[in-house]
Design an enzyme around this catalytic site. Sequence first.
Site, PDB file in Angstrom:
ATOM      1  N   ALA A  66      -5.552   8.345  16.254  1.00 33.62           N
ATOM      2  CA  ALA A  66      -6.101   7.148  16.889  1.00 33.62           C
ATOM      3  C   ALA A  66      -6.577   6.183  15.805  1.00 33.62           C
ATOM      4  O   ALA A  66      -7.037   6.607  14.732  1.00 33.62           O
ATOM      5  CB  ALA A  66      -7.255   7.528  17.800  1.00 33.62           C
ATOM      6  N   GLY A 112      -5.350  12.787  16.131  1.00 33.87           N
ATOM      7  CA  GLY A 112      -4.512  12.505  17.305  1.00 33.87           C
ATOM      8  C   GLY A 112      -3.034  12.659  16.992  1.00 33.87           C
ATOM      9  O   GLY A 112      -2.236  12.938  17.884  1.00 33.87           O
ATOM     10  N   GLU A 115      -2.438  16.170  17.515  1.00 39.84           N
ATOM     11  CA  GLU A 115      -2.577  16.434  18.953  1.00 39.84           C
ATOM     12  C   GLU A 115      -1.330  15.993  19.720  1.00 39.84           C
ATOM     13  O   GLU A 115      -0.908  16.660  20.665  1.00 39.84           O
ATOM     14  CB  GLU A 115      -3.833  15.755  19.481  1.00 39.84           C
ATOM     15  CG  GLU A 115      -5.103  16.380  18.900  1.00 39.84           C
ATOM     16  CD  GLU A 115      -6.371  15.747  19.412  1.00 39.84           C
ATOM     17  OE1 GLU A 115      -6.726  14.664  18.923  1.00 39.84           O
ATOM     18  OE2 GLU A 115      -7.000  16.318  20.308  1.00 39.84           O
ATOM     19  N   GLU A 135     -10.863  15.062  13.050  1.00 41.67           N
ATOM     20  CA  GLU A 135     -11.895  14.343  13.819  1.00 41.67           C
ATOM     21  C   GLU A 135     -13.312  14.620  13.360  1.00 41.67           C
ATOM     22  O   GLU A 135     -14.151  13.713  13.321  1.00 41.67           O
ATOM     23  CB  GLU A 135     -11.749  14.641  15.311  1.00 41.67           C
ATOM     24  CG  GLU A 135     -10.544  13.976  15.974  1.00 41.67           C
ATOM     25  CD  GLU A 135      -9.300  14.848  15.964  1.00 41.67           C
ATOM     26  OE1 GLU A 135      -9.207  15.782  15.143  1.00 41.67           O
ATOM     27  OE2 GLU A 135      -8.405  14.573  16.780  1.00 41.67           O
TER      28      GLU A 135
HETATM   29  C1  LIG Z   1      -8.925   1.444  24.763  1.00 41.25           C
HETATM   30  C2  LIG Z   1      -8.684   2.328  25.945  1.00 41.25           C
HETATM   31  C3  LIG Z   1      -7.473   3.251  25.672  1.00 41.25           C
HETATM   32  C4  LIG Z   1      -7.880   4.691  25.881  1.00 41.25           C
HETATM   33  C5  LIG Z   1      -6.777   5.624  25.598  1.00 41.25           C
HETATM   34  C6  LIG Z   1      -7.346   6.991  25.376  1.00 41.25           C
HETATM   35  C7  LIG Z   1      -7.618   7.178  23.919  1.00 41.25           C
HETATM   36  C8  LIG Z   1      -8.900   7.930  23.696  1.00 41.25           C
HETATM   37  C9  LIG Z   1      -8.980   8.406  22.303  1.00 41.25           C
HETATM   38  C10 LIG Z   1      -8.653   9.871  22.250  1.00 41.25           C
HETATM   39  C11 LIG Z   1      -8.280  10.245  20.874  1.00 41.25           C
HETATM   40  C12 LIG Z   1      -8.286  11.725  20.722  1.00 41.25           C
HETATM   41  C13 LIG Z   1      -9.056  12.116  19.495  1.00 41.25           C
HETATM   42  C14 LIG Z   1      -8.350  11.620  18.243  1.00 41.25           C
HETATM   43  C15 LIG Z   1      -9.067  10.993  17.271  1.00 41.25           C
HETATM   44  C16 LIG Z   1      -8.391  10.515  16.063  1.00 41.25           C
HETATM   45  O1  LIG Z   1      -7.178  10.604  15.910  1.00 41.25           O
HETATM   46  S1  LIG Z   1      -9.428   9.804  14.908  1.00 41.25           S
HETATM   47  C17 LIG Z   1      -8.281   9.437  13.597  1.00 41.25           C
HETATM   48  C18 LIG Z   1      -8.410  10.442  12.482  1.00 41.25           C
HETATM   49  N1  LIG Z   1      -7.407  10.193  11.472  1.00 41.25           N
HETATM   50  C19 LIG Z   1      -7.620  10.432  10.153  1.00 41.25           C
HETATM   51  O2  LIG Z   1      -8.664  10.890   9.736  1.00 41.25           O
HETATM   52  C20 LIG Z   1      -6.502  10.071   9.210  1.00 41.25           C
HETATM   53  C21 LIG Z   1      -6.929   8.870   8.395  1.00 41.25           C
HETATM   54  N2  LIG Z   1      -5.903   8.439   7.476  1.00 41.25           N
HETATM   55  C22 LIG Z   1      -5.653   9.124   6.313  1.00 41.25           C
HETATM   56  O3  LIG Z   1      -6.173  10.173   6.026  1.00 41.25           O
HETATM   57  C23 LIG Z   1      -4.630   8.500   5.384  1.00 41.25           C
HETATM   58  O4  LIG Z   1      -4.448   7.145   5.777  1.00 41.25           O
HETATM   59  C24 LIG Z   1      -3.255   9.202   5.393  1.00 41.25           C
HETATM   60  C25 LIG Z   1      -2.721   9.307   6.802  1.00 41.25           C
HETATM   61  C26 LIG Z   1      -3.390  10.584   4.752  1.00 41.25           C
HETATM   62  C27 LIG Z   1      -2.277   8.349   4.572  1.00 41.25           C
HETATM   63  O5  LIG Z   1      -2.850   8.100   3.289  1.00 41.25           O
HETATM   64  P1  LIG Z   1      -2.202   6.967   2.379  1.00 41.25           P
HETATM   65  O6  LIG Z   1      -0.724   7.074   2.395  1.00 41.25           O
HETATM   66  O7  LIG Z   1      -2.940   6.974   1.074  1.00 41.25           O
HETATM   67  O8  LIG Z   1      -2.521   5.603   3.157  1.00 41.25           O
HETATM   68  P2  LIG Z   1      -3.926   4.852   3.244  1.00 41.25           P
HETATM   69  O9  LIG Z   1      -4.033   3.900   2.102  1.00 41.25           O
HETATM   70  O10 LIG Z   1      -5.026   5.824   3.492  1.00 41.25           O
HETATM   71  O11 LIG Z   1      -3.737   4.028   4.630  1.00 41.25           O
HETATM   72  C28 LIG Z   1      -2.798   2.956   4.669  1.00 41.25           C
HETATM   73  C29 LIG Z   1      -3.351   1.976   5.683  1.00 41.25           C
HETATM   74  O12 LIG Z   1      -3.361   2.655   6.984  1.00 41.25           O
HETATM   75  C30 LIG Z   1      -4.654   2.582   7.525  1.00 41.25           C
HETATM   76  N3  LIG Z   1      -4.925   3.771   8.342  1.00 41.25           N
HETATM   77  C31 LIG Z   1      -4.611   5.034   8.040  1.00 41.25           C
HETATM   78  N4  LIG Z   1      -5.043   5.871   9.012  1.00 41.25           N
HETATM   79  C32 LIG Z   1      -5.635   5.091   9.958  1.00 41.25           C
HETATM   80  C33 LIG Z   1      -6.280   5.357  11.211  1.00 41.25           C
HETATM   81  N5  LIG Z   1      -6.368   6.572  11.722  1.00 41.25           N
HETATM   82  N6  LIG Z   1      -6.800   4.302  11.895  1.00 41.25           N
HETATM   83  C34 LIG Z   1      -6.690   3.049  11.393  1.00 41.25           C
HETATM   84  N7  LIG Z   1      -6.068   2.710  10.206  1.00 41.25           N
HETATM   85  C35 LIG Z   1      -5.564   3.750   9.512  1.00 41.25           C
HETATM   86  C36 LIG Z   1      -5.567   2.489   6.308  1.00 41.25           C
HETATM   87  O13 LIG Z   1      -6.819   1.988   6.722  1.00 41.25           O
HETATM   88  C37 LIG Z   1      -4.783   1.579   5.417  1.00 41.25           C
HETATM   89  O14 LIG Z   1      -4.930   0.271   5.913  1.00 41.25           O
HETATM   90  P3  LIG Z   1      -5.170  -0.962   4.872  1.00 41.25           P
HETATM   91  O15 LIG Z   1      -6.380  -0.573   4.054  1.00 41.25           O
HETATM   92  O16 LIG Z   1      -5.384  -2.139   5.750  1.00 41.25           O
HETATM   93  O17 LIG Z   1      -3.919  -0.996   4.057  1.00 41.25           O
END
Ligand SMILES: CCCCCCCCCCCCC/C=C/C(=O)SCCNC(=O)CCNC(=O)[C@H](O)C(C)(C)COP(=O)(O)OP(=O)(O)OC[C@H]1O[C@@H](n2cnc3c(N)ncnc32)[C@H](O)[C@@H]1OP(=O)(O)O
Length: 261
Positions: A66, A112, A115, A135
């Site tokens: 997410a 997610g 998931e 998470e």
């Molecule tokens: C509105 C109503 C709708 C409702 C619908 C129901 C939905 C309800 C929600 C239910 C959800 C279930 C629970 C789930 C929760 C989650 O999933 S929380 C997310 C957790 N994710 C993470 O912790 C992963 C985070 N990301 C990373 O660890 C790294 O990015 C990577 C994947 C290992 C990749 O690394 P790398 O190649 O070095 O890239 P980065 O430089 O880190 O990232 C590049 C750009 O991407 C952006 N980004 C990465 N992950 C996310 C993210 N999860 N959300 C937003 N943005 C993300 C990162 O910020 C970078 O962006 P810029 O800085 O702008 O370049």
Amino acid sequence: MPIRVDDDAEDPRVSVLTIDRPDARNALDPEHQQALGDAVAAFEADDEKLVAVLTGAGDTTFSAGADLKRLIPTYRDRVRAGEDPPWNFGGFTATRRAKPLIAAVNGHALAGGLEMALACDIRVCSHNATFGLAETKWAIIPGAGGTVRLPHAVPLGLAMEMILSGEPIDAAEAHRVGLVNRVVPLPDLLPTALGLARSIADRGPLAVREARERVLDGLGLEHEEAMAREHEAFLRVMRTDDALEGPAAFAEKRPPRYRGR
Ligand SMILES: CCCCCCCCCCCCC/C=C/C(=O)SCCNC(=O)CCNC(=O)[C@H](O)C(C)(C)COP(=O)(O)OP(=O)(O)OC[C@H]1O[C@@H](n2cnc3c(N)ncnc32)[C@H](O)[C@@H]1OP(=O)(O)O
């Protein structure tokens, strides 16, 4: 397009759904979340489509889960305002589908992202894939089935470690514990997933649907009830025209021609 939907060039009964937001590592913002839900619903409703493959754009990430900057804060604030917003991450993790979905994990599958892969029926991945429920790093919990499905996909102790620590495992470990069925070089990932999808698409469609339901139902049932439901399904498929065609094709040494009735 937030979600690319393509027909398999070799078999139109197979669809490929690609989360197309590589700049944000295929994290689902509200738009991508909605578009993925719409794409899965359209696949489920299309009688010509039998199997789908879900993958991520780019060569580093299946999905980072997410969107922590938009979807989560939006959802969180609605909850804190007293709502219980509609909840179905990716549009398919909370609901029972009817058709097989294969995850082609082309890199990081985190939170997610994992998931969604767990909500698929089969997982294959490339060597660079990682699998984690991150998470708790952000003081939330898996909310799209991770705590429910991961303990069925890996040993309980490893599921607990992954969920509590938020630390990922790599592709080799995922394959060793059975979280994924195959690990292949990245260029071979989609061909491998499509090969699997095509073989399933060649099988009796009603039998595939019934067998999949029995596996999923059986996970939560007592043995006797599960066996009784399997027997009821066995009788149902025996009454189909396809159950006439299957053995006839074998006896006549020709490929079966199933019609899904
Ligand atoms: C509105 C109503 C709708 C409702 C619908 C129901 C939905 C309800 C929600 C239910 C959800 C279930 C629970 C789930 C929760 C989650 O999933 S929380 C997310 C957790 N994710 C993470 O912790 C992963 C985070 N990301 C990373 O660890 C790294 O990015 C990577 C994947 C290992 C990749 O690394 P790398 O190649 O070095 O890239 P980065 O430089 O880190 O990232 C590049 C750009 O991407 C952006 N980004 C990465 N992950 C996310 C993210 N999860 N959300 C937003 N943005 C993300 C990162 O910020 C970078 O962006 P810029 O800085 O702008 O370049």
